[in-house]
Write an enzyme that holds these catalytic residues in place. Structure first.
Site, mmCIF file in Angstrom:
data_model
loop_
_atom_site.group_PDB
_atom_site.id
_atom_site.type_symbol
_atom_site.label_atom_id
_atom_site.label_comp_id
_atom_site.label_asym_id
_atom_site.label_seq_id
_atom_site.Cartn_x
_atom_site.Cartn_y
_atom_site.Cartn_z
ATOM 1 N N SER A 170 0.853 -1.175 0.000
ATOM 2 C CA SER A 170 0.000 0.000 0.000
ATOM 3 C C SER A 170 0.891 1.227 0.000
ATOM 4 O O SER A 170 2.105 1.102 -0.170
ATOM 5 C CB SER A 170 -0.899 -0.060 1.237
ATOM 6 O OG SER A 170 -1.890 0.931 1.190
ATOM 7 N N CYS A 218 -3.071 -9.079 -14.515
ATOM 8 C CA CYS A 218 -3.353 -9.873 -15.719
ATOM 9 C C CYS A 218 -4.802 -10.329 -15.743
ATOM 10 O O CYS A 218 -5.436 -10.362 -16.793
ATOM 11 C CB CYS A 218 -2.406 -11.057 -15.808
ATOM 12 S SG CYS A 218 -2.321 -12.047 -14.305
ATOM 13 N N CYS A 223 5.503 -14.376 -9.970
ATOM 14 C CA CYS A 223 4.268 -13.615 -9.771
ATOM 15 C C CYS A 223 4.236 -12.969 -8.376
ATOM 16 O O CYS A 223 4.573 -13.590 -7.382
ATOM 17 C CB CYS A 223 3.075 -14.547 -9.947
ATOM 18 S SG CYS A 223 1.494 -13.777 -9.579
ATOM 19 N N CYS A 257 -0.365 -9.403 -7.950
ATOM 20 C CA CYS A 257 -0.975 -8.078 -8.061
ATOM 21 C C CYS A 257 -2.356 -8.147 -8.703
ATOM 22 O O CYS A 257 -3.174 -7.252 -8.531
ATOM 23 C CB CYS A 257 -0.067 -7.134 -8.839
ATOM 24 S SG CYS A 257 -0.041 -7.447 -10.609
ATOM 25 N N ARG A 267 0.562 -4.013 -6.775
ATOM 26 C CA ARG A 267 -0.743 -4.498 -6.368
ATOM 27 C C ARG A 267 -1.813 -3.703 -7.096
ATOM 28 O O ARG A 267 -1.660 -2.486 -7.291
ATOM 29 C CB ARG A 267 -0.891 -4.299 -4.845
ATOM 30 C CG ARG A 267 -2.203 -4.770 -4.237
ATOM 31 C CD ARG A 267 -2.206 -6.275 -4.029
ATOM 32 N NE ARG A 267 -3.407 -6.705 -3.314
ATOM 33 C CZ ARG A 267 -4.517 -7.160 -3.924
ATOM 34 N NH1 ARG A 267 -4.561 -7.239 -5.229
ATOM 35 N NH2 ARG A 267 -5.543 -7.547 -3.198
ATOM 36 N N THR A 278 -7.735 2.233 3.184
ATOM 37 C CA THR A 278 -7.556 1.564 4.467
ATOM 38 C C THR A 278 -8.639 1.964 5.462
ATOM 39 O O THR A 278 -9.221 1.113 6.135
ATOM 40 C CB THR A 278 -6.163 1.893 5.041
ATOM 41 O OG1 THR A 278 -5.195 1.633 4.021
ATOM 42 C CG2 THR A 278 -5.864 1.055 6.256
ATOM 43 N N CYS A 286 2.321 -6.890 -17.006
ATOM 44 C CA CYS A 286 2.716 -7.615 -15.792
ATOM 45 C C CYS A 286 3.969 -6.982 -15.201
ATOM 46 O O CYS A 286 4.987 -6.893 -15.873
ATOM 47 C CB CYS A 286 2.970 -9.085 -16.096
ATOM 48 S SG CYS A 286 3.719 -9.924 -14.682
HETATM 49 C C1 LIG Z 1 0.123 1.335 -4.431
HETATM 50 C C2 LIG Z 1 -0.995 1.520 -3.465
HETATM 51 C C3 LIG Z 1 -1.044 2.656 -2.677
HETATM 52 C C4 LIG Z 1 -2.064 2.827 -1.754
HETATM 53 N N1 LIG Z 1 -2.032 3.925 -0.947
HETATM 54 C C5 LIG Z 1 -2.936 4.039 0.048
HETATM 55 C C6 LIG Z 1 -2.850 5.102 0.976
HETATM 56 O O1 LIG Z 1 -1.933 5.941 0.913
HETATM 57 N N2 LIG Z 1 -3.784 5.174 1.958
HETATM 58 C C7 LIG Z 1 -4.789 4.262 2.069
HETATM 59 O O2 LIG Z 1 -5.596 4.365 2.983
HETATM 60 N N3 LIG Z 1 -4.909 3.260 1.182
HETATM 61 C C8 LIG Z 1 -4.005 3.117 0.181
HETATM 62 N N4 LIG Z 1 -4.101 2.079 -0.709
HETATM 63 C C9 LIG Z 1 -5.255 1.189 -0.626
HETATM 64 C C10 LIG Z 1 -5.161 0.198 0.515
HETATM 65 O O3 LIG Z 1 -3.962 -0.513 0.435
HETATM 66 C C11 LIG Z 1 -6.327 -0.747 0.445
HETATM 67 O O4 LIG Z 1 -7.507 -0.023 0.441
HETATM 68 C C12 LIG Z 1 -6.371 -1.728 1.601
HETATM 69 O O5 LIG Z 1 -5.218 -2.496 1.611
HETATM 70 C C13 LIG Z 1 -7.605 -2.608 1.496
HETATM 71 O O6 LIG Z 1 -7.623 -3.514 2.540
HETATM 72 P P1 LIG Z 1 -8.283 -4.938 2.398
HETATM 73 O O7 LIG Z 1 -8.117 -5.586 3.730
HETATM 74 O O8 LIG Z 1 -9.626 -4.798 1.833
HETATM 75 O O9 LIG Z 1 -7.436 -5.727 1.301
HETATM 76 P P2 LIG Z 1 -5.881 -6.070 1.217
HETATM 77 O O10 LIG Z 1 -5.087 -5.102 1.980
HETATM 78 O O11 LIG Z 1 -5.588 -6.253 -0.223
HETATM 79 O O12 LIG Z 1 -5.757 -7.476 1.965
HETATM 80 C C14 LIG Z 1 -6.251 -8.658 1.433
HETATM 81 C C15 LIG Z 1 -5.514 -9.826 2.075
HETATM 82 O O13 LIG Z 1 -6.184 -11.029 1.732
HETATM 83 C C16 LIG Z 1 -5.282 -12.008 1.303
HETATM 84 N N5 LIG Z 1 -5.998 -12.897 0.391
HETATM 85 C C17 LIG Z 1 -6.604 -12.553 -0.756
HETATM 86 N N6 LIG Z 1 -7.205 -13.612 -1.310
HETATM 87 C C18 LIG Z 1 -6.973 -14.659 -0.484
HETATM 88 C C19 LIG Z 1 -7.359 -16.041 -0.509
HETATM 89 N N7 LIG Z 1 -8.125 -16.529 -1.473
HETATM 90 N N8 LIG Z 1 -6.930 -16.842 0.478
HETATM 91 C C20 LIG Z 1 -6.183 -16.347 1.492
HETATM 92 N N9 LIG Z 1 -5.802 -15.053 1.579
HETATM 93 C C21 LIG Z 1 -6.200 -14.220 0.595
HETATM 94 C C22 LIG Z 1 -4.178 -11.204 0.664
HETATM 95 O O14 LIG Z 1 -2.969 -11.926 0.627
HETATM 96 C C23 LIG Z 1 -4.099 -9.977 1.580
HETATM 97 O O15 LIG Z 1 -3.244 -10.192 2.652
HETATM 98 C C24 LIG Z 1 -3.093 1.866 -1.647
HETATM 99 C C25 LIG Z 1 -3.057 0.735 -2.445
HETATM 100 C C26 LIG Z 1 -2.015 0.537 -3.329
HETATM 101 C C27 LIG Z 1 -1.962 -0.717 -4.142
HETATM 102 S S1 SF4 Z 2 -0.845 -11.328 -10.855
HETATM 103 FE FE1 SF4 Z 2 -0.544 -11.409 -13.084
HETATM 104 S S2 SF4 Z 2 0.221 -9.376 -13.629
HETATM 105 FE FE2 SF4 Z 2 0.474 -9.589 -11.388
HETATM 106 S S3 SF4 Z 2 2.545 -10.377 -11.098
HETATM 107 FE FE3 SF4 Z 2 1.194 -12.165 -11.194
HETATM 108 S S4 SF4 Z 2 1.239 -12.745 -13.354
HETATM 109 FE FE4 SF4 Z 2 2.011 -10.659 -13.264
#
Ligand SMILES: Cc1cc2nc3c(=O)[nH]c(=O)nc-3n(C[C@H](O)[C@H](O)[C@H](O)COP(=O)(O)OP(=O)(O)OC[C@H]3O[C@@H](n4cnc5c(N)ncnc54)[C@H](O)[C@@H]3O)c2cc1C
Ligand code: SF4
Ligand SMILES: Cc1cc2nc3c(=O)[nH]c(=O)nc-3n(C[C@H](O)[C@H](O)[C@H](O)COP(=O)(O)OP(=O)(O)OC[C@H]3O[C@@H](n4cnc5c(N)ncnc54)[C@H](O)[C@@H]3O)c2cc1C
Lengths: 248, 532
Positions: free
Chosen positions: B51, B507, B501, B504, B296, B332, B478
């Site tokens: 994040s 794909c 992979c 993220c 991601r 978050t 990717c």
């Molecule tokens: C580059 C980037 C910058 C960001 N900047 C900010 C910011 O500055 N401030 C902010 O508030 N938000 C920010 N965000 C958004 C924030 O990260 C998300 O909103 C937040 O992480 C969402 O939380 P979540 O718990 O819904 O999902 P996630 O944080 O994605 O957590 C999901 C979890 O579930 C697990 N999981 C998924 N599928 C399965 C499965 N089938 N079996 C077992 N485990 C699984 C994953 O491994 C992961 O650990 C950013 C996001 C990105 C990508």
């Molecule tokens: S999820 Fe798909 S796009 Fe992301 S790293 Fe894996 S293969 Fe590449």
């Protein structure tokens, strides 16, 4: 028969190690820690001996800070009967570890102590050997096959010339090599069950082991970075470049 | 074969991100005796979390009053905010949009924050299982969700069982909470099965690529927050950067590209690397080193794309539902907020029914409604997008219209049928050299001898239509270089380097023929992010 297994927590082997900017150590904040891979192998071997009916009890031992408990739970989830946590501010150096193990050996009276041939953090390769010497019992290091029968262990070791087979009288110390076995996957219900298995905590100070590190680490440094390469157009340029460096 | 082992809970939660953990914590706070577990595919909690992250702390205050006295390991109070329009050689400072003002917020590592939340959940009696992937859903006779199936361990690439083969267990529960984050693979199946998106727009996404750097002493101003738009994005591509100054001479930086981009030759990874060479950024990084890196997907569809968030036996929360606030790039607080509300709903009603209405009536949804037209405005180019954003902000979302979203897989132009934007890219000197060198900093790990977890339904289309129409964009979008077109004796074919992979999900989102499906690899596989 009882088996004592060394179960050390180290920085995970997948993690790219970085040295702290001030050179005082390896950065561990936010870094994934897991069991020393050779210790997983040691535990697996002990569990297999128990499953064969050779051993009756497997005890994992960890020396380290209070948060080591979660790590020991993994050992219990893999199948150890119980765990001993020797609470010390940090992981200790090999001689101290060996002395701690000796104290535990005196109390637990195991027939076999299995530890990793080395821990992948310091790569000392000493604890098992030192323990055998202090305990005054035989050792079989770098084991790639272990058979136990009639109060003896037949251990195959990987040596430069090939395989060497030793027979040692029990009790003894065995250290594990990579090819001894492939540790099992932990099953989710076993993690649940591990929660009710006992972890005995022992204060390091209460063991009467002389503390103090015998080695002093002066500085950590990362390996030098590789120099950036230069592209050459053709053989002539390559030859010229090598000459300029005095290599031709 | 022996019968599959089963464990039973009152609630099974998939995903130990902020949403999953906050849900479990809140539920236990309200109802001590519920049995709740959280399943996480990463080998340790936080290792798959990537994040920014500047977070709004209010939901955390509500969840864990007193958390400020024992904060997570990386937690720097936000100080100054800057917002820039970049050109290749310079740029100018813009007024910081109100959504991007961060006074009172904190810069954290969300991965470290989750690793800090987990033991607090466990102390309340939540059972957390990292290293296990929820690979499939279980349904009862009525067709309601009744739990998840954990993936098998020790299956060889060809499907045969290796010596250590361990069958995954079934976890049964009257309620399954999906907290998988953006583009959850089980969530995707449920959306299709229960047609949860029948009344909403398609979901849309961006990809965020991030690095954490250790830089020479004296350059970092802890708490400083810089965002930019403009170069290296062309005017038709939604792209922007973030740069957060942490403590201990560390900076977190990244680049976000809208996955609604139209140029099939666009490379999000290259755009990020280019931006790092902007004269405002490069001097900060030069001589430093990368500590960790990854990528991601970010969910961006907002209000109009929010699917129905309940179905028989299950509900959606967090990014998996699509609650991120795009103009703020913050999800978050929304994840924690929705999780807490869902826990309250379950504690009261013990059923998913009614959750959709409750969420839609909540402040979390109102927050999304107000900003619903901002991201879609950028479809008409960055200049229009910025003006529109200003309009929507001034009017606080009171426009009578709502702009529609279109699915990202369908936005690519065909080669030769559009004018390729000129990319005034520079020569790069900062690490990493390329995507493979970058993946090294993700410390990603998959046992090579396991079934490929990127299922391509039709690989023939890769060599025929896709090569011709789009020039195989998977080889470019990717961020880990997983997809390669290779040519050998057998002819041209797609090669999938699945071990690289980083999970993220790009794909699965962007492939123009929708033939790629991301499924869970063996539990514990994937990146090992440190403090991302
Ligand atoms: C580059 C980037 C910058 C960001 N900047 C900010 C910011 O500055 N401030 C902010 O508030 N938000 C920010 N965000 C958004 C924030 O990260 C998300 O909103 C937040 O992480 C969402 O939380 P979540 O718990 O819904 O999902 P996630 O944080 O994605 O957590 C999901 C979890 O579930 C697990 N999981 C998924 N599928 C399965 C499965 N089938 N079996 C077992 N485990 C699984 C994953 O491994 C992961 O650990 C950013 C996001 C990105 C990508
Ligand atoms: S999820 Fe798909 S796009 Fe992301 S790293 Fe894996 S293969 Fe590449
Ligand atoms: C020239 C050279 C070549 C080498 N080549 C190879 C090679 O080809 N392959 C290779 O693998 N290695 C190689 N090595 C590495 C070499 O084997 C290491 O120097 C050394 O093995 C291991 O030290 P250690 O720190 O593991 O040992 P110790 O620290 O002595 O640890 C051994 C065991 O003691 C127990 N233990 C120690 N501390 C604790 C604790 N706190 N809690 C619980 N248990 C504990 C554990 O069971 C541990 O596994 C080479 C080294 C050299 C110098």
């Amino acid at each position: 028969m009882k088996i004592l297994v060394g179960y050390k927590r180290v920085v995970d082997y997948n993690v790219r190690i970085t040295v702290k900017p001030d050179g005082s150590g390896v950065a561990t904040e936010g870094v994934k820690l897991s069991a020393n891979p050779f210790d997983d192998i040691a535990l697996e071997e002990a569990l297999r001996l128990r499953e064969k009916g050779v051993a009756t009890e497997v005890v994992v031992v960890g020396i380290g800070p209070a948060d080591l408990q979660a790590h020991l739970r993994n050992g219990l989830a893999m199948g150890a009967n119980r765990a001993i946590h020797v609470v010390a501010p940090d992981a200790v150096q090999p001689l101290t570890a060996a002395r701690v193990f000796l104290k535990l050996v005196e109390k637990e009276q195991p027939q076999l102590v299995i530890v990793g041939k080395q821990a992948i953090d310091d790569d000392c390769n000493q604890t098992g050997q030192m323990l055998a010497a202090l305990w005054n019992r035989p050792q079989a290091t770098f084991a790639s096959k272990v058979e136990v029968a009639d109060g003896k262990a037949r251990v195959t070791r990987e040596v430069d010339a090939g395989l060497e087979t030793l027979e040692v009288d029990l009790p003894a110390v065995i250290t594990t090599d990579l090819r001894l076995n492939e540790p099992r996957f932990i099953k989710l219900p076993d993690i649940m069950k591990a929660k009710s298995k006992p972890i005995e905590t022992v204060e390091f100070a209460s063991l009467g082991v002389e503390p103090g590190d015998h080695l002093r680490i002066t500085r950590y440094a990362p390996p030098p970075k590789r120099q950036k390469g230069v592209m050459v157009k053709d053989v002539a340029e390559l030859v010229a470049a090598l000459k300029a460096k005095g290599l031709l | 074969m022996s019968e599959r082992e089963t464990m039973e809970y009152d609630v099974v939660t998939v995903g130990a991100g902020p949403a999953g953990l906050a849900f479990a914590i809140r539920l236990k706070q309200l109802k001590q005796d519920v049995r709740v577990c959280v399943i996480e595919k990463a080998s340790t909690i936080g290792a798959h979390i990537l994040s920014g992250a500047v977070i709004e702390p209010q939901p955390l205050d509500a969840l864990l009053p007193g958390w400020r006295d024992h904060p997570p390991p990386i937690c720097v109070p936000a100080a100054e905010d800057e917002f820039w329009w970049l050109t290749r050689t310079g740029g100018f400072r813009l007024p910081t949009p109100p959504q991007m003002k961060n006074h009172g917020n904190f810069i954290v590592s969300l991965g470290a924050l989750c690793a800090w939340l987990a033991p607090q959940a466990e102390a309340l009696g939540v059972e957390i299982y990292p290293g296990f992937a929820a690979a499939d859903l279980l349904y009862d006779d009525q067709g309601a969700v009744c739990g998840v199936r954990i993936g098998d361990m020790g299956v060889a690439k060809n499907g045969s069982h290796k010596p250590g083969y361990t069958q995954g267990i079934d976890i049964k529960a009257p309620l399954t909470v999906l907290a998988e984050g953006a583009r959850g693979h089980l969530t995707k199946r449920l959306v299709a099965k229960y047609r949860l998106d029948a009344e909403s727009d398609p979901q849309t996404y961006s990809i965020g690529i991030k690095e954490l750097w250790q830089v020479p002493a004296g350059r970092v101003k802890p708490g400083k927050i810089v965002h930019s738009v403009g170069w290296p994005a062309d005017s038709r591509t939604y792209g922007g950067s973030f740069l957060y100054h942490l403590d201990k001479d560390r900076v977190a930086l990244g680049y976000v590209s809208g996955l609604d981009y139209t140029d099939p030759l666009y490379q999000p990874y290259e755009a990020f690397q280019q931006w790092k060479h902007h004269p405002h950024v490069k001097p900060l990084l030069e001589g430093g080193e990368i500590l960790s890196a990854g990528a991601r997907a970010i969910v961006t569809g907002g209000w109009q794309s929010l699917p129905k968030v309940e179905m028989p036996g299950a509900l959606l929360i967090g990014d998996g539902a699509g609650l991120l606030n795009v103009p703020k790039i913050k999800g978050t607080h929304q994840a924690i907020r929705s999780a807490m509300l869902a826990a309250e709903h379950i504690a009261e009603k013990s059923t998913a029914a009614g959750w959709d209405a409750r969420l839609r009536a909540s402040p979390a949804m109102e927050e999304l409604r107000r900003v619903r037209n901002i991201k879609p405005g950028f479809k008409k180019g960055v200049y229009f997008g910025m003006l529109n954003a200003a309009w929507e902000t001034i009017t606080d979302g009171f426009s009578p219209w709502t702009w529609r979203n279109k699915a990202d897989y369908g936005t690519l132009e065909k080669l030769g049928r559009y004018e390729q934007p000129k990319r005034d890219y520079v020569e790069r000197t900062l690490p990493p050299r390329d995507r493979l060198a970058g993946v090294y900093f993700a410390a990603t790990q998959h046992d090579e001898d396991q079934p490929i977890h990127l299922r391509v339904a039709d690989t023939q289309v890769c060599v025929t239509r896709c090569a011709e129409e789009y020039g195989n964009p998977c080889t470019r979008f990717c961020p880990a270089g997983v997809y390669e077109m290779v040519e050998d004796e057998a002819g041209k074919r797609l090669q999938i380097n699945a071990a690289n992979c980083v999970h993220c999900k790009t794909c699965d989102i962007k492939d123009p023929y929708e033939v790629i499906t991301w499924v869970t690899p063996e539990g514990g596989s994937g990146p090992n992010y440190q403090n991302l």
